[in-house]
Write a protein that holds these residues in place. Structure first.
Motif, PDB file in Angstrom:
ATOM      1  N   UNK A 136      34.483  42.040  -4.242  1.00 22.41           N
ATOM      2  CA  UNK A 136      34.032  42.808  -5.927  1.00 22.41           C
ATOM      3  C   UNK A 136      34.654  43.877  -6.198  1.00 22.41           C
ATOM      4  N   UNK A 137      35.330  44.181  -7.408  1.00 20.80           N
ATOM      5  CA  UNK A 137      35.846  44.592  -7.865  1.00 20.80           C
ATOM      6  C   UNK A 137      35.316  45.441  -8.901  1.00 20.80           C
ATOM      7  N   UNK A 138      34.148  45.199  -9.730  1.00 22.53           N
ATOM      8  CA  UNK A 138      33.810  46.428 -10.242  1.00 22.53           C
ATOM      9  C   UNK A 138      33.373  47.766  -9.341  1.00 22.53           C
ATOM     10  N   UNK A 139      33.779  48.667 -10.157  1.00 21.04           N
ATOM     11  CA  UNK A 139      33.347  49.770 -10.108  1.00 21.04           C
ATOM     12  C   UNK A 139      31.796  50.198  -9.481  1.00 21.04           C
ATOM     13  N   UNK A 140      31.380  49.089 -10.091  1.00 13.78           N
ATOM     14  CA  UNK A 140      29.645  48.846 -10.132  1.00 13.78           C
ATOM     15  C   UNK A 140      28.895  48.820  -8.424  1.00 13.78           C
ATOM     16  N   UNK A 141      30.301  48.226  -7.802  1.00 13.35           N
ATOM     17  CA  UNK A 141      29.921  47.439  -6.688  1.00 13.35           C
ATOM     18  C   UNK A 141      30.139  48.625  -5.344  1.00 13.35           C
ATOM     19  N   UNK A 142      30.611  49.925  -5.871  1.00 11.44           N
ATOM     20  CA  UNK A 142      30.639  50.762  -5.226  1.00 11.44           C
ATOM     21  C   UNK A 142      29.598  52.057  -5.434  1.00 11.44           C
TER      22      UNK A 142
END
Length: 373
Positions: A136-142
């Motif tokens: 997970x390397x999308x900002x929406x994942x965090x």
């Protein structure tokens, strides 16, 4: 096998430094360089990496070079001991093993695994093209703190361990004075204050419309359990302990080049043409490159360069090599004779700097071998 040693030139340099200088150099240090050129045996195939080597890395053993070509959507595997193409593996464009439509970064891992970062999807793959797990390397994942605003993760990232990545924040609006530590399994994001990046604000160039900012380059290199952080702007580094978040600052003094770029250009421009003109001024000043660890000599190597002004293609440069010891003390520096190109993509192996070179559409490397003593 096509393995052409076109020339060998031996240079000798002795660099002397006085005890007590802020560079940390001491005594007398000498090294010489042997230069040669080699080509890779393609086995009659077209090696796409000959034209463009962008997403690439060495395996941990440093006997294989992995290069991913966006155009052919293939992984090319090069044997660096025998200088021969081993395989070209086409990766899936759709289905469960598919890559992102645009690949940004490749990192070679243990046991013939590679990490590929993309705009829409990132993951760990086998060298045969099978997806092992998504990363997970999308900002929406965090969960993002409200004060951060819109951003992405920089592709100059390092794996601290199998489940933790350290990288920076990418924003078109402003410099973000943080590094981020991503706990992949937990999908947790921890901000690490990195206030030194605020000092680079004076170097930025901003285009009003369309909104574009130039913030320079920040490099991250894993050194044991620490991360070495450097910039193209200044002759300095920071060593970060990701666990304690402690930063150690090292400054160096060159006798051959300035130790910093000078913001003598406009910081705010209104047209793309003005932006290009100011960028040209930045690019003609000293440029500090990424640090590389040389296993063979147990030293760090860093290239820096000046572009030679008034060129049509902008590819010629005066190139300098600086050598540091394991404790980040500057040992010596020299202008590299016989090599006057802007350094492109490169890696370090067996005490040599390998520069990517297209030789009559064959994959080649110009190699600078550093011999100390």
């Amino acid at each position: 096998m096509k393995n052409l040693k076109l020339l060998i030139i031996i240079f000798f340099i002795t660099a002397c430094s006085k005890n007590g200088e802020k560079t940390g150099s001491s005594g007398e240090f000498s090294f010489k360089i042997e230069q040669d050129t080699v080509t890779i045996d393609s086995k009659g195939k077209l090696i796409m990496t000959a034209v463009n080597m962008v997403n690439f890395d060495l395996n941990p053993e440093k006997d294989r070079l992995f290069c991913f070509d966006r155009k052919s959507h293939s992984l090319e595997i090069i044997d660096l001991q025998k200088l021969v193409l081993l395989d070209q593996v086409e990766f899936a464009k759709d289905g469960p093993d598919a890559l992102s439509g645009f690949q940004q970064k490749l990192i070679a891992l243990e046991n013939n695994k590679i990490f590929i970062m993309g705009l829409e999807k990132s993951g760990i793959y086998t060298t045969e093209g099978k997806l092992i797990k998504e990363i997970p390397l999308s900002p929406k994942d965090y969960q993002i703190p409200d004060h951060i605003g819109n951003f992405g993760f920089k592709n100059d990232l390092v794996f601290l361990n199998d489940s933790t990545i350290l990288t920076g924040l990418l924003s078109v609006q402003e410099i973000q004075p943080y590094l981020v530590k991503l706990q992949l399994g937990l999908r947790e994001l921890n901000l690490i204050n990195f206030d030194p990046i605020k000092d680079f604000e004076k170097f930025k160039i901003e285009l009003e419309n369309p909104k574009i900012n130039y913030f320079g380059k920040i490099y991250h290199v894993k050194v044991g359990d620490k991360v070495l952080i450097s910039s193209n702007f200044v002759n300095e580094i920071y060593l970060l302990d990701p666990e304690t978040e402690e930063l150690t600052h090292f400054e160096f003094k060159s006798t051959l080049t300035p130790d910093t770029k000078t913001p003598t250009y406009k910081s705010l421009v209104s047209t793309p043409e003005e932006f290009r003109n100011e960028m040209r001024i930045v690019e003609e000043q000293i440029e500090f490159g990424k640090w590389y660890w040389d296993d063979h000599n147990q030293t760090f190597l860093r290239l820096s360069y000046y572009r030679i002004p008034n060129q049509e293609d902008g590819k010629k440069a005066n190139v300098y090599l600086t050598v540091f010891d394991q404790e980040f003390k500057m040992l010596g520096e020299m202008q590299v004779p016989g090599y006057n190109k802007v350094p492109g993509n490169l890696f370090v192996k067996d005490g040599m700097i390998w520069f990517h070179e297209n030789i009559d559409d064959e994959l080649g490397f110009v190699r600078l071998k550093i011999i100390i003593g």
